[in-house]
Design an enzyme around this catalytic site. Structure first.
Site, PDB file in Angstrom:
ATOM      1  CB  SER A  53      -0.960  -0.052   1.201  1.00  0.00           C
ATOM      2  OG  SER A  53      -1.984   0.902   1.072  1.00  0.00           O
ATOM      3  CG  MET A  54       2.635   5.087   2.616  1.00  0.00           C
ATOM      4  SD  MET A  54       2.725   5.747   4.296  1.00  0.00           S
ATOM      5  CE  MET A  54       3.671   4.462   5.124  1.00  0.00           C
TER       6      MET A  54
END
Length: 253
Positions: free
Chosen positions: A96-97
């Site tokens: 994700s991030m």
């Protein structure tokens, strides 16, 4: 397994070893996550491959540091901290991030002549696709909580702890800002292979956007859609780590 800080940098946690590893896997967490996400991974991956969990500022034993809120500033500081540890074959994984950070870190290292053996991405489409939904990093706390609950990575009980939330909210805001302010800038494609992982039930990142990672490498590419939502790396951990292990064994020698 216990993750230790034994490399003289606050950025890396790994299992203390009696002999040097043949290769390293640097792992970057999702928003609000810490190095502890990866504490069990060494058991599932080859012994010769050292799992190096990246500890970002603001969390766990770095809780007194200000979290950084932009991809560029994080990659620049982390890159200099990790550079001494890329003295042997290495791979980079982010979720994700952490995928954005892993991708830009791979670019940063390649530009300095340190080519990763593999970039592994998880839980996010290719970098040209913006974060879905409205920007939340400056939103009221209730909106941040609702988004974390929607994504499914955090228990509702945690939000009842006011003291814990006071520590967590600045990290959440900074991490959401990392994702929401990121602007992809086209450049030469990476020279390392990429393997991308997505959750088949992730509402934000459908299969075509996961498959689009193939446009960012000059080398081999493959992708895998796993059962589960955005956090398939937890709900489908065994199958995911088996796929990651196979990719590392193929490319990291």
């Amino acid at each position: 397994m216990m993750l230790d800080n034994h490399y003289g940098t606050p950025w890396v946690r790994s299992v203390r070893r009696t002999s040097p590893p043949a290769a390293r896997l640097f792992c970057l967490p999702y928003a609000a996550g810490s190095a502890s996400i990866f504490r069990h991974w060494q058991n599932a991956l080859p012994e010769s491959l050292e799992v190096c969990a990246v500890q970002l500022p603001g969390r766990a034993d770095r809780r007194h540091e200000r979290p950084l809120a932009r991809v560029g500033s994080l990659v620049e500081v982390a890159g200099h901290a990790l550079e001494p540890l890329v003295d042997r074959p290495f791979a980079i994984f982010g979720h994700s991030m952490g995928t954005l950070l892993a991708f830009e870190l791979a670019r940063w290292l390649e530009a300095r002549g340190c080519r990763p053996a593999l970039l592994a991405t998880g839980g996010r489409g290719a970098p040209e696709f913006p974060d879905p939904g409205p920007a939340l990093h400056a939103a009221p706390q209730a909106a941040l909580v609702d988004e974390l609950l929607r994504l499914g990575g955090t228990s509702r009980e945690m939000f009842a702890d006011a003291e814990r939330m006071a520590r967590l909210v600045p990290i959440i805001r900074a991490d959401f800002a990392v994702c929401e302010t990121y602007v992809f800038r086209p450049a030469e494609r990476l020279r390392c292979p990429i393997v991308a992982f997505g959750g088949a039930a992730d509402p934000d990142w459908p299969e075509p956007q996961i498959a689009a990672w193939g446009e960012h490498t000059q080398d081999e590419f493959s992708y895998h859609m796993l059962p589960g939502d955005h956090f398939f790396l937890h709900s489908c951990e065994r199958e995911f780590l088996a796929q990651l292990r196979a990719a590392c064994e193929r490319f990291v020698r």
